[in-house]
Design an enzyme around this catalytic site. Sequence first.
Site, short mmCIF file in Angstrom:
data_model
loop_
_atom_site.label_atom_id
_atom_site.label_comp_id
_atom_site.label_asym_id
_atom_site.label_seq_id
_atom_site.Cartn_x
_atom_site.Cartn_y
_atom_site.Cartn_z
N GLY A 1 1.97 8.42 5.20
CA GLY A 1 2.50 8.33 6.56
C GLY A 1 3.81 9.06 6.72
N ALA B 1 0.85 -1.20 0.00
CA ALA B 1 0.00 0.00 0.00
C ALA B 1 0.88 1.25 0.00
CB ALA B 1 -0.93 -0.02 1.21
N THR C 1 0.72 4.19 -1.35
CA THR C 1 0.19 5.54 -1.14
C THR C 1 -0.02 5.81 0.35
OG1 THR C 1 -2.17 4.94 -1.37
CG2 THR C 1 -0.96 5.43 -3.38
N ASP C 2 -0.36 4.79 1.12
CA ASP C 2 -0.47 4.95 2.57
C ASP C 2 0.90 5.19 3.19
OD1 ASP C 2 -3.25 4.26 3.95
OD2 ASP C 2 -3.11 3.08 2.13
N VAL C 3 1.90 4.44 2.71
CA VAL C 3 3.25 4.61 3.25
C VAL C 3 3.76 6.02 2.96
CG1 VAL C 3 5.64 3.83 3.07
CG2 VAL C 3 3.78 2.15 3.10
#
Length: 399
Positions: free
Chosen positions: A166, A159, A161-163
Amino acid sequence: MTGPLDGIRIADFSRVLAGPYATMILAELGADVIKVEHPEHGDDTRAWGPPYAGGEAAYYLAVNRGKRSLALDVKHPFGREVAQRLCAEADVVIENFRPGVAERLGIGYEAVRQANPGVVYCSITGFPGGDRPGFDATIQAESGYMHITGESPSKVGVAITDVLAGLNAAVAILGALHRQATRGQGELVEVSLLGSALSGLVNVAQSALVSGEEALAYGNAHPTVVPYQTFEAADGSLVVAAGNDRLFRALCTAIGRDDLTGDARFRTNDGRVRARDVLVAELGAVFATRTVDEWIARLDSAGVPSGKIRGVLDAIRTAGDVTLRLQHPTAGPLELVRTGFTLESVSADRDIAPPPLLGQHTRELLAELGITDDRVALLRQAGVIHQAVQSARPPVEPA
């Protein structure tokens, strides 16, 4: 040894990946991260398995070490009061509710800032503005990542885009904390998965803007550097990354094809990009004659970046000191991947708390907030809170 964020308290209302990844980084830097979770099911990722370890999903374990868990129903009026008190005393508040939810709960930015003027408040959304939900897969589709990945539209295997979101959140929070410390001023930080994904396209996005043409999918090759891709050896695949003219010349010498450097078409990267198909065919024929290990040994000796295509577990086991072991209350010895940075002032072997059980620290956190025992009993009776019960026997993992 304490980290540079020792003494910073973070009220973390985020869940899944982007927010928890950001707060895990901040916890690694020494912050006291209070993870607020629903008392019945907790963070969504607690159920994202198998695999499990000691009843905890591997997904959850990946991004929640170093935190304390407060199992609290923030939608209940009593729970809302506790959440508001927590926000009033926090240095940082981070949330990824759907737009408008935090405001309805009384813990939106304006409400928190009124009670806590110096707060750093971070809001993470899928899309900038509006009320559109976003998960990594949909953001990869909307941002162009799937369009440029693989031979046909493909999702990156993590994932990403989440990383990226973050990491962006952690960096922005650190900048805001510096302002808080030096000027006594708070800050609103807004991060979106889509914005993080688009900024992470870097050269691909800029090339599209400069050329006015849609980006193409190059699979395991590079759009503007050649050779920078996979090649098939006699027994498998390897990656070769000759990122400049000097490395290209070194590559040709290492594989016994110095004649290629004398070809006018290949002398510069610009020429190699234009003559990609011809050059790649020439190199491919050479790489097919030896094994992956033989080629990597030759290229390493010549200083040419190259690599074997490894599985994830193989990569972890061959990379060196990239994991740490913690003692988890139900899983026992637990191996986790380290963050991608170290600080000279912070020992890599310092004690780090394992990912908490759901509500593991509820009682101690309520006590720190000044909640009386009578009030705690009332909250428990109303189902507003949960306290984990630790036992020597690991819980039964879901079938």
